[in-house]
Design a protein around this motif. Structure first.
Motif, PDB file in Angstrom:
ATOM      1  N   GLY A 422       0.787  -1.229   0.000  1.00 36.36           N
ATOM      2  CA  GLY A 422       0.000   0.000   0.000  1.00 36.36           C
ATOM      3  C   GLY A 422       0.819   1.279   0.000  1.00 36.36           C
ATOM      4  O   GLY A 422       0.384   2.290  -0.523  1.00 36.36           O
ATOM      5  N   ALA A 423       2.037   1.239   0.574  1.00 42.23           N
ATOM      6  CA  ALA A 423       2.820   2.478   0.594  1.00 42.23           C
ATOM      7  C   ALA A 423       3.274   2.826  -0.821  1.00 42.23           C
ATOM      8  O   ALA A 423       3.323   3.984  -1.208  1.00 42.23           O
ATOM      9  CB  ALA A 423       4.024   2.323   1.510  1.00 42.23           C
ATOM     10  N   SER A 424       3.583   1.799  -1.599  1.00 41.40           N
ATOM     11  CA  SER A 424       3.990   2.035  -2.982  1.00 41.40           C
ATOM     12  C   SER A 424       3.060   1.259  -3.900  1.00 41.40           C
ATOM     13  O   SER A 424       2.622   0.166  -3.568  1.00 41.40           O
ATOM     14  CB  SER A 424       5.421   1.537  -3.179  1.00 41.40           C
ATOM     15  OG  SER A 424       5.655   1.287  -4.540  1.00 41.40           O
ATOM     16  N   ARG A 425       2.786   1.853  -5.072  1.00 40.53           N
ATOM     17  CA  ARG A 425       1.961   1.130  -6.049  1.00 40.53           C
ATOM     18  C   ARG A 425       2.788   0.075  -6.763  1.00 40.53           C
ATOM     19  O   ARG A 425       2.304  -0.699  -7.558  1.00 40.53           O
ATOM     20  CB  ARG A 425       1.410   2.122  -7.086  1.00 40.53           C
ATOM     21  CG  ARG A 425       0.339   3.034  -6.520  1.00 40.53           C
ATOM     22  CD  ARG A 425      -0.228   3.913  -7.600  1.00 40.53           C
ATOM     23  NE  ARG A 425       0.756   4.878  -8.085  1.00 40.53           N
ATOM     24  CZ  ARG A 425       1.031   5.104  -9.371  1.00 40.53           C
ATOM     25  NH1 ARG A 425       0.405   4.447 -10.314  1.00 40.53           N
ATOM     26  NH2 ARG A 425       1.924   6.003  -9.715  1.00 40.53           N
ATOM     27  N   HIS A 426       4.102   0.090  -6.494  1.00 42.95           N
ATOM     28  CA  HIS A 426       4.997  -0.750  -7.293  1.00 42.95           C
ATOM     29  C   HIS A 426       5.548  -1.967  -6.569  1.00 42.95           C
ATOM     30  O   HIS A 426       6.287  -2.735  -7.164  1.00 42.95           O
ATOM     31  CB  HIS A 426       6.160   0.104  -7.823  1.00 42.95           C
ATOM     32  CG  HIS A 426       5.701   1.196  -8.726  1.00 42.95           C
ATOM     33  ND1 HIS A 426       5.338   0.968 -10.030  1.00 42.95           N
ATOM     34  CD2 HIS A 426       5.502   2.509  -8.494  1.00 42.95           C
ATOM     35  CE1 HIS A 426       4.956   2.109 -10.573  1.00 42.95           C
ATOM     36  NE2 HIS A 426       5.039   3.059  -9.674  1.00 42.95           N
ATOM     37  N   ASN A 427       5.265  -2.122  -5.276  1.00 40.07           N
ATOM     38  CA  ASN A 427       5.777  -3.332  -4.639  1.00 40.07           C
ATOM     39  C   ASN A 427       4.846  -3.873  -3.567  1.00 40.07           C
ATOM     40  O   ASN A 427       4.014  -3.153  -3.019  1.00 40.07           O
ATOM     41  CB  ASN A 427       7.187  -3.114  -4.082  1.00 40.07           C
ATOM     42  CG  ASN A 427       7.208  -2.253  -2.857  1.00 40.07           C
ATOM     43  OD1 ASN A 427       6.522  -2.532  -1.880  1.00 40.07           O
ATOM     44  ND2 ASN A 427       7.974  -1.177  -2.889  1.00 40.07           N
ATOM     45  N   LEU A 428       5.008  -5.132  -3.336  1.00 35.35           N
ATOM     46  CA  LEU A 428       4.298  -5.851  -2.283  1.00 35.35           C
ATOM     47  C   LEU A 428       5.335  -6.781  -1.674  1.00 35.35           C
ATOM     48  O   LEU A 428       5.920  -7.605  -2.368  1.00 35.35           O
ATOM     49  CB  LEU A 428       3.131  -6.633  -2.927  1.00 35.35           C
ATOM     50  CG  LEU A 428       2.469  -7.778  -2.176  1.00 35.35           C
ATOM     51  CD1 LEU A 428       1.991  -7.329  -0.804  1.00 35.35           C
ATOM     52  CD2 LEU A 428       1.268  -8.284  -2.973  1.00 35.35           C
ATOM     53  N   CYS A 429       5.616  -6.597  -0.368  1.00 33.19           N
ATOM     54  CA  CYS A 429       6.748  -7.319   0.228  1.00 33.19           C
ATOM     55  C   CYS A 429       6.312  -8.279   1.318  1.00 33.19           C
ATOM     56  O   CYS A 429       5.450  -7.940   2.134  1.00 33.19           O
ATOM     57  CB  CYS A 429       7.713  -6.347   0.875  1.00 33.19           C
ATOM     58  SG  CYS A 429       8.391  -5.213  -0.268  1.00 33.19           S
ATOM     59  N   PHE A 430       6.940  -9.419   1.338  1.00 34.12           N
ATOM     60  CA  PHE A 430       6.693 -10.420   2.380  1.00 34.12           C
ATOM     61  C   PHE A 430       8.006 -10.746   3.073  1.00 34.12           C
ATOM     62  O   PHE A 430       8.960 -11.158   2.424  1.00 34.12           O
ATOM     63  CB  PHE A 430       6.168 -11.722   1.757  1.00 34.12           C
ATOM     64  CG  PHE A 430       4.813 -11.583   1.126  1.00 34.12           C
ATOM     65  CD1 PHE A 430       3.654 -11.730   1.881  1.00 34.12           C
ATOM     66  CD2 PHE A 430       4.699 -11.308  -0.229  1.00 34.12           C
ATOM     67  CE1 PHE A 430       2.400 -11.604   1.295  1.00 34.12           C
ATOM     68  CE2 PHE A 430       3.447 -11.188  -0.822  1.00 34.12           C
ATOM     69  CZ  PHE A 430       2.294 -11.335  -0.067  1.00 34.12           C
ATOM     70  N   LEU A 431       8.028 -10.569   4.387  1.00 31.34           N
ATOM     71  CA  LEU A 431       9.178 -11.023   5.165  1.00 31.34           C
ATOM     72  C   LEU A 431       8.802 -12.395   5.700  1.00 31.34           C
ATOM     73  O   LEU A 431       7.807 -12.538   6.423  1.00 31.34           O
ATOM     74  CB  LEU A 431       9.430 -10.047   6.319  1.00 31.34           C
ATOM     75  CG  LEU A 431      10.682 -10.297   7.144  1.00 31.34           C
ATOM     76  CD1 LEU A 431      11.938  -9.930   6.366  1.00 31.34           C
ATOM     77  CD2 LEU A 431      10.630  -9.492   8.449  1.00 31.34           C
ATOM     78  N   LEU A 432       9.571 -13.401   5.311  1.00 32.31           N
ATOM     79  CA  LEU A 432       9.238 -14.773   5.723  1.00 32.31           C
ATOM     80  C   LEU A 432      10.044 -15.131   6.965  1.00 32.31           C
ATOM     81  O   LEU A 432      11.106 -14.555   7.213  1.00 32.31           O
ATOM     82  CB  LEU A 432       9.558 -15.753   4.594  1.00 32.31           C
ATOM     83  CG  LEU A 432       8.907 -15.455   3.236  1.00 32.31           C
ATOM     84  CD1 LEU A 432       9.267 -16.533   2.222  1.00 32.31           C
ATOM     85  CD2 LEU A 432       7.392 -15.367   3.364  1.00 32.31           C
ATOM     86  N   SER A 433       9.518 -16.119   7.728  1.00 34.07           N
ATOM     87  CA  SER A 433      10.272 -16.439   8.939  1.00 34.07           C
ATOM     88  C   SER A 433      11.427 -17.374   8.615  1.00 34.07           C
ATOM     89  O   SER A 433      12.473 -17.301   9.216  1.00 34.07           O
ATOM     90  CB  SER A 433       9.371 -17.032  10.007  1.00 34.07           C
ATOM     91  OG  SER A 433       8.856 -18.236   9.550  1.00 34.07           O
ATOM     92  N   SER A 434      11.267 -18.211   7.633  1.00 31.58           N
ATOM     93  CA  SER A 434      12.371 -19.087   7.207  1.00 31.58           C
ATOM     94  C   SER A 434      11.840 -19.906   6.046  1.00 31.58           C
ATOM     95  O   SER A 434      10.876 -19.524   5.403  1.00 31.58           O
ATOM     96  CB  SER A 434      12.812 -20.009   8.330  1.00 31.58           C
ATOM     97  OG  SER A 434      11.708 -20.817   8.682  1.00 31.58           O
ATOM     98  N   GLY A 435      12.421 -21.036   5.829  1.00 33.49           N
ATOM     99  CA  GLY A 435      11.908 -21.903   4.762  1.00 33.49           C
ATOM    100  C   GLY A 435      12.728 -21.739   3.497  1.00 33.49           C
ATOM    101  O   GLY A 435      13.573 -20.858   3.390  1.00 33.49           O
TER     102      GLY A 435
END
Ligand code: ADP
Ligand code: ASP
Ligand code: MG
Length: 451
Positions: A422-435
Motif C-alpha cells: 500500500g505504501a507504494s503502487r509498485h511493490n508488495l513485500c513479504f518477510l518470511l520467517s524461514s523456509g
C-alpha cells in the motif's frame, strides 16, 4: 558528445581472456562507445575482501595471492608484452600483500577500500592491453581523478556536482581523441585523494554517474545474462527476460535484491533521462532490456526479487496506547546510529521495523548494541536476524482487486512475519520467517508471471 554510450562490463565479462575478447567485440561493435567501465575480474573482489578482514594467516595469504596471480596471468599469457604486464600485476600483488599484513594488525573500512581497489585497477590495465593487442587504440584512465565521494569508506556517497566538473575537465577532452577510454567501476576518492568504494556491485552505479556527468545518450550494462529477467534465472528456471522496464520498476527490483543492477544505478539516469541497456557480453545478439522513463505496458506483476539476511526488530511499549511521539523517538534513535529503516508495521502498542543486511564493501553491518540499549530504555526490544524478504514488483498493485490473494495463495505454506503493502503502487513485500525461499520464489513466479 552526441550519442555517447558508456559501457560497463561486470566481473564475468572481464573474468578471463575469452570473456574479455567478447567484451572487446561488443565495444568495437558500437562506434558510440567511447568510455568503458570495468569491474574486477570475477571472484577477485571477494578474495580481496577476505584478505582485508585481518583474519588470514600466512598460508591463506599465499594461497589467495597465488589465485589472484593465476587469474591475471591467464589473460597476460594471451597478450603481447607479457613481461611488462606481469611486472605491473606483480607490483599490485606486492602492495596487496603489504596491505593485508597491515589489516592483520588492525583492519578498517579505509584499508579495505584501498585493498579491494587493486581488483579494478588490474582488470582495467589488462583490458587496455587487450585492446592494443587487437589493434584498437585505448587509454587507461584512473577514475579516482573524477569519481569524487564523501569519506564513508566501504559505502561512499558519490558527489555528482563535483564529479561533473572533474569529468568535464579531465575526461571530456580525451573523448575527442581517437582512443577508447578504459576506466574502473566501484572505486572513487575523497577530497583528500584517499581511495573509497561505492559498495559491492557498485560498478553499475559508477557507469551511470559517468553517464550523467558527460550527458551520455545511453548507458550499457554488459553482464552474464541477456537482460533483466522476471526473477533471478539461477533460482527460477522459467524466469524470462523483460524487454523494457521503467526506471521505477528497475529501481524497486534492484532495491529489493535483484543483483543484476546496483540499486543506485537508476538515480543518475533518471536525472538526465538516460536509457540504460542491460545485455550479455557473451551473447549480445540475444538483445536485452531497456530501462527507461516509460514503458508500453504497465503490468500488475513485472518481477520478483529476493533479499536475504534481513533483521526484524519488534519494539513494544505499553505506554504507546494513546501516546504521541513513540514512533518519532524510535526513528530518532535509528537515525542517530545511522541505521536506515526499511519496512515498517505498527500496532497499538508495538512497531516492527526491518533493516537490510546491506551492501557495504567490508560487509560490516552489525546492529549497534548501544542503539539497542538506548531503545530498551523506553520499550521492549526483540530482534530476529537472517530473515528472507520477497518483493513482488509491478504496477498499480494496491489499486487493483484480487492482487494480494494470488500472492497469498502461493505462500500458503510459509509463515509470514511481516507484509508491506500500500505504501507504494509498485511493490508488495513479504518477510518470511524461514523456509526454502527458492521454492517460494518458484511458486510465486508460476502463479504470477507464467500466465
Ligand atoms: P556483473 O558481475 O556483470 O555485475 P552480477 O553477478 O552482479 O553481474 O549480476 C548478474 C547476475 O544477477 C545474474 O547472473 C543473475 O544470477 C543475477 N540476477 C538476480 N536477479 C536477476 C534478474 N531479475 N534478472 C537477471 N539476473 C538476475
Ligand atoms: N568488483 C566489485 C564487486 O565485486 C564491483 C562490481 O563488480 O560492480 O562488488
Ligand atoms: Mg553486478
Amino acid at each position: 558528445m552526441e550519442n555517447l554510450d558508456i559501457a560497463k562490463f561486470g566481473g564475468t565479462s572481464v573474468g578471463n581472456f575469452e570473456a574479455m575478447q567478447s567484451s572487446y567485440k561488443v565495444v568495437i561493435g558500437n562506434s558510440n562507445t567511447k568510455v568503458v567501465v570495468v569491474s574486477a575480474c570475477a571472484g577477485v573482489t571477494n578474495m580481496l575482501v577476505e584478505l582485508s578482514s585481518g583474519q588470514c594467516d600466512d598460508k591463506k595469504i599465499d594461497e589467495i595471492i597465488d589465485k589472484l596471480r593465476g587469474i591475471h596471468k591467464e589473460i597476460i599469457d594471451n597478450l603481447d608484452d607479457k613481461e611488462q604486464l606481469s611486472e605491473h600485476i606483480e607490483s599490485h600483488l606486492s602492495a596487496i600483500r603489504k596491505e593485508t599484513l597491515l589489516a592483520n594488525k588492525g583492519s578498517s573500512d579505509q584499508l579495505t577500500d584501498t585493498l579491494v581497489s587493486h581488483g579494478e585497477l588490474m582488470s582495467s590495465y589488462l583490458f587496455v592491453a587487450l585492446f592494443k593487442h587487437f589493434g584498437t587504440k585505448a587509454r587507461w584512465f584512473d577514475v579516482r581523478t573524477i569519481m569524487r565521494t564523501d569519506s564513508k569508506f566501504s559505502k561512499a556517497k558519490p558527489l555528482p556536482d563535483e564529479i561533473r566538473v572533474l569529468a568535464r575537465d579531465n575526461l571530456m577532452p580525451l573523448l575527442n581523441e581517437d582512443e577508447i577510454i578504459i576506466t574502473q567501476g566501484f572505486i572513487g576518492s575523497n577530497i583528500l585523494g584517499e581511495t573509497t568504494t561505492l559498495g559491492r556491485g557498485g560498478s553499475d552505479y559508477s557507469a551511470a554517474l559517468i553517464g550523467e556527468a558527460l550527458d551520455a545518450a545511453t548507458i550499457s550494462i554488459w553482464t552474464d545474462v541477456p537482460g533483466v529477467y522476471t526473477t533471478d534465472p539461477r533460482v527460477v528456471k522459467n524466469a524470462r527476460p523483460i524487454a523494457e522496464l521503467s526506471y521505477i520498476e528497475a529501481a524497486e527490483m534492484a532495491n529489493f535484491g535483484a543483483k543484476i543492477l546496483h540499486p543506485s544505478t537508476m538515480l543518475p539516469a533518471v536525472k538526465k533521462k538516460i536509457p540504460i541497456f542491460v545485455g550479455s557480453s557473451k551473447e549480445p545478439e540475444k538483445g536485452g532490456t531497456w530501462v527507461k522513463e516509460t514503458t508500453t505496458t504497465e503490468p500488475n506483476f513485472r518481477a520478483l526479487a529476493l533479499r536475504k539476511n534481513q533483521t526484524l526488530i519488534v519494539l513494544t511499549s505499553p505506554v504507546m496506547v494513546g501516546a504521541t511521539g513513540f514512533l518519532a523517538n524510535v526513528f530518532a534513535v535509528f537515525a542517530k546510529y545511522n541505521h536506515s529503516i526499511d519496512l515498517v508495521s505498527t500496532s497499538e502498542i508495538s512497531i516492527a521495523v526491518t533493516i537490510d543486511g546491506g551492501t557495504s564493501t567490508s560487509g560490516n553491518v552489525t546492529l549497534s548494541e548501544n542503539m539497542l540499549n538506548e531503545l530498551r530504555q523506553f520499550c521492549d526490544v526483540h530482534v530476529e536476524t537472517n530473515l528472507p524478504l520477497i518483493a513482488i514488483i509491478g504496477n498499480n498493485m494496491s489499486q487493483n482487486a484480487g492482487v494480494i490473494t494470488k500472492a497469498f495463495e502461493s505462500l500458503k505454506d510459509y509463515s509470514i512475519r511481516m507484509i508491506c503493502y500500500g505504501a507504494s503502487r509498485h511493490n508488495l513485500c513479504f518477510l518470511l520467517s524461514s523456509g526454502d525461499t527458492s521454492v517460494a520464489l518458484n511458486a510465486l513466479h508460476s502463479e504470477l508471471l507464467e500466465v
